[in-house]
Design a protein around this motif. Sequence first.
Motif, PDB file in Angstrom:
ATOM      1  N   ASN A 263       0.822  -1.204   0.000  1.00 25.99           N
ATOM      2  CA  ASN A 263       0.000   0.000   0.000  1.00 25.99           C
ATOM      3  C   ASN A 263       0.859   1.258   0.000  1.00 25.99           C
ATOM      4  O   ASN A 263       0.664   2.161  -0.814  1.00 25.99           O
TER       5      ASN A 263
ATOM      6  N   ASN B  26       1.583   3.676  -3.274  1.00 22.28           N
ATOM      7  CA  ASN B  26       0.916   4.977  -3.216  1.00 22.28           C
ATOM      8  C   ASN B  26       1.841   6.148  -2.943  1.00 22.28           C
ATOM      9  O   ASN B  26       1.612   7.247  -3.442  1.00 22.28           O
TER      10      ASN B  26
ATOM     11  N   HIS C   8      -8.871   4.271 -13.274  1.00 24.72           N
ATOM     12  CA  HIS C   8      -9.254   4.245 -11.860  1.00 24.72           C
ATOM     13  C   HIS C   8      -8.513   5.363 -11.124  1.00 24.72           C
ATOM     14  O   HIS C   8      -7.314   5.545 -11.318  1.00 24.72           O
ATOM     15  N   PRO C   9      -9.199   6.109 -10.268  1.00 19.16           N
ATOM     16  CA  PRO C   9      -8.553   7.249  -9.596  1.00 19.16           C
ATOM     17  C   PRO C   9      -7.368   6.872  -8.703  1.00 19.16           C
ATOM     18  O   PRO C   9      -6.498   7.699  -8.448  1.00 19.16           O
ATOM     19  N   LYS C  10      -7.300   5.626  -8.250  1.00 19.19           N
ATOM     20  CA  LYS C  10      -6.188   5.224  -7.379  1.00 19.19           C
ATOM     21  C   LYS C  10      -5.000   4.650  -8.158  1.00 19.19           C
ATOM     22  O   LYS C  10      -3.998   4.284  -7.564  1.00 19.19           O
ATOM     23  N   TRP C  11      -5.109   4.585  -9.486  1.00 17.54           N
ATOM     24  CA  TRP C  11      -4.023   4.042 -10.291  1.00 17.54           C
ATOM     25  C   TRP C  11      -2.827   4.982 -10.249  1.00 17.54           C
ATOM     26  O   TRP C  11      -2.957   6.178 -10.430  1.00 17.54           O
ATOM     27  N   LYS C  12      -1.655   4.418 -10.000  1.00 19.37           N
ATOM     28  CA  LYS C  12      -0.434   5.226  -9.883  1.00 19.37           C
ATOM     29  C   LYS C  12       0.664   4.737 -10.816  1.00 19.37           C
ATOM     30  O   LYS C  12       1.829   5.039 -10.619  1.00 19.37           O
TER      31      LYS C  12
END
Length: 192
Positions: free
Chosen positions: A18, A22, A98-102
């Motif tokens: 995580n 992130n 997806h908004p959490k894709w990094k």
Amino acid sequence: MKPQVPSTRDRILTAANNLFYNEGIRATSVDAIAEKAGITKKTLYYHFPSKDNLVARYLESRDQPNLEIFAQWFDACEGTVADKVGAIFTGVGEGARHPKWKGCGFQRTVAELANMPGHPAVQVGAAHKKKFEAWLTVKFTEAGIDKPAEIARHIVVLMEGTFSILLMHRDADYADATAVAARQLVKAALVR
């Protein structure tokens, strides 16, 4: 039946996954990982002798799940091997929306460690990319493509470029454009 409680090692890896994904490798401290895992730093070091070791294990934990999702997208697609390869890029594009894709965790980690080519995580990242290339080579061989290893390498280059441009522009339409290019490349190889 009691729900299975994750082991301490699994909790550490989940926290590392995580935070590293992130926040980045260098921005994430061992203290932050220990806190997120609900353990002491001493316990973390009992399971992982160094942060470098933990970074490498983090990437190892992402290896098979990432390869499996590529295989799922490939296998779920109806049509030729060209269509199936295009579906992998389409899947990457959907993920990037997806908004959490990094971005690609392997690529981002290796970029952060670019000045340390012998780092164990760099070796894990390189091995992951080689596994994808080898898997493509098998699929292309099965499809009767001439020079399957060469075409697989071209697709890997397209994939890495796609991950880079997606991270830079945050525009998943680039993955759709690469899906078209990948299909054309593989289709041309099938014709030969």
